[in-house]
Scaffold this motif. Structure first.
Motif, PDB file in Angstrom:
ATOM      1  N   VAL A   1       0.848  -1.199   0.000  1.00 54.53           N
ATOM      2  CA  VAL A   1       0.000   0.000   0.000  1.00 54.53           C
ATOM      3  C   VAL A   1       0.886   1.252   0.000  1.00 54.53           C
ATOM      4  O   VAL A   1       1.788   1.383   0.836  1.00 54.53           O
ATOM      5  CB  VAL A   1      -0.941   0.019   1.230  1.00 54.53           C
ATOM      6  N   LEU A   2       0.609   2.136  -0.954  1.00 58.23           N
ATOM      7  CA  LEU A   2       1.375   3.384  -1.038  1.00 58.23           C
ATOM      8  C   LEU A   2       0.964   4.314   0.098  1.00 58.23           C
ATOM      9  O   LEU A   2      -0.195   4.693   0.227  1.00 58.23           O
ATOM     10  CB  LEU A   2       1.131   4.058  -2.391  1.00 58.23           C
ATOM     11  N   ASP A   3       1.934   4.656   0.922  1.00 58.93           N
ATOM     12  CA  ASP A   3       1.655   5.474   2.107  1.00 58.93           C
ATOM     13  C   ASP A   3       2.152   6.917   1.947  1.00 58.93           C
ATOM     14  O   ASP A   3       1.744   7.810   2.672  1.00 58.93           O
ATOM     15  CB  ASP A   3       2.318   4.828   3.330  1.00 58.93           C
ATOM     16  N   LYS A   4       3.047   7.131   0.985  1.00 60.07           N
ATOM     17  CA  LYS A   4       3.565   8.479   0.707  1.00 60.07           C
ATOM     18  C   LYS A   4       3.812   8.570  -0.798  1.00 60.07           C
ATOM     19  O   LYS A   4       4.404   7.676  -1.386  1.00 60.07           O
ATOM     20  CB  LYS A   4       4.860   8.739   1.479  1.00 60.07           C
ATOM     21  N   GLU A   5       3.336   9.672  -1.402  1.00 62.13           N
ATOM     22  CA  GLU A   5       3.448   9.816  -2.848  1.00 62.13           C
ATOM     23  C   GLU A   5       4.896   9.696  -3.321  1.00 62.13           C
ATOM     24  O   GLU A   5       5.835  10.055  -2.618  1.00 62.13           O
ATOM     25  CB  GLU A   5       2.888  11.175  -3.299  1.00 62.13           C
ATOM     26  N   LEU A   6       5.025   9.183  -4.548  1.00 57.98           N
ATOM     27  CA  LEU A   6       6.346   8.971  -5.142  1.00 57.98           C
ATOM     28  C   LEU A   6       6.783  10.201  -5.935  1.00 57.98           C
ATOM     29  O   LEU A   6       5.950  10.966  -6.428  1.00 57.98           O
ATOM     30  CB  LEU A   6       6.310   7.748  -6.072  1.00 57.98           C
ATOM     31  N   ASP A   7       8.078  10.351  -6.072  1.00 54.31           N
ATOM     32  CA  ASP A   7       8.634  11.448  -6.860  1.00 54.31           C
ATOM     33  C   ASP A   7       9.849  10.902  -7.597  1.00 54.31           C
ATOM     34  O   ASP A   7      10.899  10.648  -7.004  1.00 54.31           O
ATOM     35  CB  ASP A   7       9.032  12.607  -5.951  1.00 54.31           C
ATOM     36  N   ARG A   8       9.682  10.693  -8.911  1.00 57.01           N
ATOM     37  CA  ARG A   8      10.759  10.082  -9.688  1.00 57.01           C
ATOM     38  C   ARG A   8      12.005  10.963  -9.722  1.00 57.01           C
ATOM     39  O   ARG A   8      13.129  10.458  -9.782  1.00 57.01           O
ATOM     40  CB  ARG A   8      10.287   9.810 -11.125  1.00 57.01           C
ATOM     41  N   GLU A   9      11.808  12.266  -9.681  1.00 56.88           N
ATOM     42  CA  GLU A   9      12.952  13.175  -9.688  1.00 56.88           C
ATOM     43  C   GLU A   9      13.789  13.023  -8.410  1.00 56.88           C
ATOM     44  O   GLU A   9      14.988  13.289  -8.401  1.00 56.88           O
ATOM     45  CB  GLU A   9      12.491  14.623  -9.840  1.00 56.88           C
ATOM     46  N   ASP A  10      13.127  12.540  -7.351  1.00 60.12           N
ATOM     47  CA  ASP A  10      13.816  12.341  -6.076  1.00 60.12           C
ATOM     48  C   ASP A  10      14.396  10.927  -5.977  1.00 60.12           C
ATOM     49  O   ASP A  10      15.516  10.728  -5.505  1.00 60.12           O
ATOM     50  CB  ASP A  10      12.855  12.596  -4.915  1.00 60.12           C
ATOM     51  N   LYS A  11      13.603   9.922  -6.427  1.00 56.84           N
ATOM     52  CA  LYS A  11      14.052   8.534  -6.309  1.00 56.84           C
ATOM     53  C   LYS A  11      13.429   7.711  -7.438  1.00 56.84           C
ATOM     54  O   LYS A  11      12.207   7.577  -7.530  1.00 56.84           O
ATOM     55  CB  LYS A  11      13.647   7.969  -4.943  1.00 56.84           C
ATOM     56  N   LYS A  12      14.286   7.160  -8.306  1.00 56.70           N
ATOM     57  CA  LYS A  12      13.806   6.403  -9.458  1.00 56.70           C
ATOM     58  C   LYS A  12      13.516   4.932  -9.136  1.00 56.70           C
ATOM     59  O   LYS A  12      12.683   4.304  -9.772  1.00 56.70           O
ATOM     60  CB  LYS A  12      14.826   6.477 -10.600  1.00 56.70           C
ATOM     61  N   GLU A  13      14.217   4.387  -8.149  1.00 60.53           N
ATOM     62  CA  GLU A  13      14.056   2.986  -7.777  1.00 60.53           C
ATOM     63  C   GLU A  13      13.992   2.854  -6.258  1.00 60.53           C
ATOM     64  O   GLU A  13      14.689   3.573  -5.535  1.00 60.53           O
ATOM     65  CB  GLU A  13      15.206   2.134  -8.327  1.00 60.53           C
ATOM     66  N   ILE A  14      13.139   1.928  -5.823  1.00 60.16           N
ATOM     67  CA  ILE A  14      12.991   1.675  -4.380  1.00 60.16           C
ATOM     68  C   ILE A  14      13.107   0.179  -4.146  1.00 60.16           C
ATOM     69  O   ILE A  14      12.463  -0.618  -4.834  1.00 60.16           O
ATOM     70  CB  ILE A  14      11.628   2.187  -3.861  1.00 60.16           C
TER      71      ILE A  14
END
Length: 243
Positions: free
Chosen positions: A191-204
């Motif tokens: 479950v996504l708990d915090k929005e993603l930002d590709r400019e900040d992090k491309k892979e998790i």
């Protein structure tokens, strides 16, 4: 005439008994994977037989339906002992009840005693995932609360020794929601708990653990690789004096 009929009936009764030996059943319950040579029980005592005549009567353990002979008998003590490895999962898979059928055979006179051995599960398997890595591609525009189904872990054991739950290593963006299927099987949702930002992090990279309820407890892990896809969320700036 009466004596002749009586003699004939007695003769037929004798033949019937000779062809149908007296049978008695005995049952035991043991954990799987007992070491070869381990004592299951004293079958001679449990059936009320004479241990001193075992050799003379050629006592032996046979199998039903030509299956593996898992047990043998100690002719000196009357103990029923483990002769071959008994693997519950190999014999019965996920069946709730697992029973091995053997027979005690004695000669002079012929006797047959059925032996039922109920094999209990032990926690000898760890939860496992089908894949070494679970891969997801998620757009950075995905909304908070979006869920993503995770592959279920599998365990060769049953009951409390099977998979009982999952845990997710603490991270910044995702949490884990564990659900139950019919039959009590557990599975998880990311479950996504915090929005993603590709400019900040491309892979998790995340670590998911499945655990059983055995003692000692066993577990298995899988890596979750999330690739963040780009969304058109940045406005291109235009310098003054240029179109």
């Amino acid at each position: 005439m009466g004596c002749s009929i009586f003699a004939l009936i007695c003769g037929l009764a004798f033949i019937f008994l000779a062809l149908h030996p007296v049978c008695g059943d005995v049952s035991y319950s043991i954990p799987e994977e007992m070491k070869r040579g381990s004592v299951i029980g004293n079958i001679v005592k449990d059936l009320g037989l004479d241990v001193g005549r075992l050799s003379a009567r050629k006592a032996r353990i046979d199998t039903e339906d030509n299956n593996v002979q898992y047990c043998s008998i100690n002719l000196n003590t009357g103990d029923l002992i483990v002769q071959e490895r008994i693997d519950r999962e190999g014999l019965c898979a996920k069946k709730a009840s697992c029973v091995v059928k053997q027979e005690l055979v004695l000669e002079n006179p012929l006797e047959l005693h059925r032996v039922s051995i109920r094999v209990q599960d032990i926690n000898d398997n760890s939860p496992q995932f089908k894949e070494e890595t679970l891969k997801f591609e998620i757009r950075e525009s995905a909304y908070k609360g979006a869920s993503f189904l995770l592959d279920e872990a599998h365990d060769g054991d049953i009951g409390e020794n099977a998979v009982q739950g999952y845990s997710l290593l603490q991270n910044e963006h995702f949490k884990l929601n564990v659900k139950t299927k019919g039959g009590g099987r557990k599975y998880g949702e990311l479950v996504l708990d915090k929005e993603l930002d590709r400019e900040d992090k491309k892979e998790i990279m995340l670590l998911l653990t499945a655990f059983d309820g055995g003692s000692p407890q066993r577990s298995g892990t899988v890596v979750i690789h999330v690739t963040v896809l780009d969304a058109n969320d940045n406005v291109t700036s235009v310098q003054p004096g240029r179109l």
